[in-house]
Enzyme design. Sequence first.
Site, PDB file in Angstrom:
ATOM      1  N   GLU A  94       0.876  -1.394   0.003  1.00 15.80           N
ATOM      2  CA  GLU A  94      -0.007  -0.022  -0.007  1.00 15.80           C
ATOM      3  C   GLU A  94       0.939   1.378   0.089  1.00 15.80           C
ATOM      4  O   GLU A  94       0.481   2.305  -0.637  1.00 15.80           O
ATOM      5  CB  GLU A  94      -0.911   0.053   1.215  1.00 15.80           C
TER       6      GLU A  94
ATOM      7  N   ASP B 167       0.718   3.868  -3.341  1.00 12.22           N
ATOM      8  CA  ASP B 167       0.305   5.313  -3.024  1.00 12.22           C
ATOM      9  C   ASP B 167       1.162   6.369  -3.576  1.00 12.22           C
ATOM     10  O   ASP B 167       0.976   7.216  -4.221  1.00 12.22           O
ATOM     11  CB  ASP B 167       0.331   5.609  -1.530  1.00 12.22           C
TER      12      ASP B 167
ATOM     13  N   GLU C 285      -4.268   0.541  -3.653  1.00 14.18           N
ATOM     14  CA  GLU C 285      -2.977   1.013  -3.509  1.00 14.18           C
ATOM     15  C   GLU C 285      -1.925  -0.215  -3.508  1.00 14.18           C
ATOM     16  O   GLU C 285      -0.990  -0.035  -4.163  1.00 14.18           O
ATOM     17  CB  GLU C 285      -2.877   2.052  -2.633  1.00 14.18           C
TER      18      GLU C 285
END
Length: 223
Positions: A36, A40, A112
């Site tokens: 994640e 991102d 993400e």
Amino acid sequence: MSRLGIDIRPDLLDLALTHRSYAYENGGIANNERLEFLGDSILGQAVTVMLFTTNPDLDEGDLAKRRASLVSTVALAEVARHIGLGAHLRLGRGEELTGGRDKHSILADTVEAIIGATYLDAGGDVATAFVLRLIAPLLDDPDRFGAAMDPKTSLQELSAALGRGMPTYHVSDSGPDHDKRFHATVRLGGDDVAQGIGSSKKQAEMAAALEAWTRLSVSADGR
């Protein structure tokens, strides 16, 4: 997960779908939080470059607001629902019982993580193309940018049009002074409609307003 339109190694895909609640209940196995974190960054770069190159007349402030509208938790959760991601999440029992498969934050974080997994398995070009394909439906909704740029006014106008009255905001904070987080709840007619989190009271209220606007828009379209 054929709707992703990409091929990711099964082990990486499983990791991207593994929420920390599942990992904890299964002996502390790896979860998707590192992916994640990576995703991102890839998401932000892809969206920033796309907006910069396709909107030569927009200034820095407008570009930043448009980017925020496309990478927000609300937007990414919408993307996740569009591809049916919730059904494939690996969740612990507690999250299963409390509707984790449709929670904005879990869905957005998993999107993400999948972007991060795509980058690791297929490289930057494929990951960027994947991001742009995911957000394409969001770009087709011009109202989204108006709401993202001034979510509190947009919510007030939509709420009035729907006869829901004037939004009110209730904000609390948590954490130490040097790392305080603000939690805002927006209410319409005495009902809690949405929540938002930010590093300031204003940011939390704007996040809550944008989520409320999105929910009201969806319900209005479904009438």
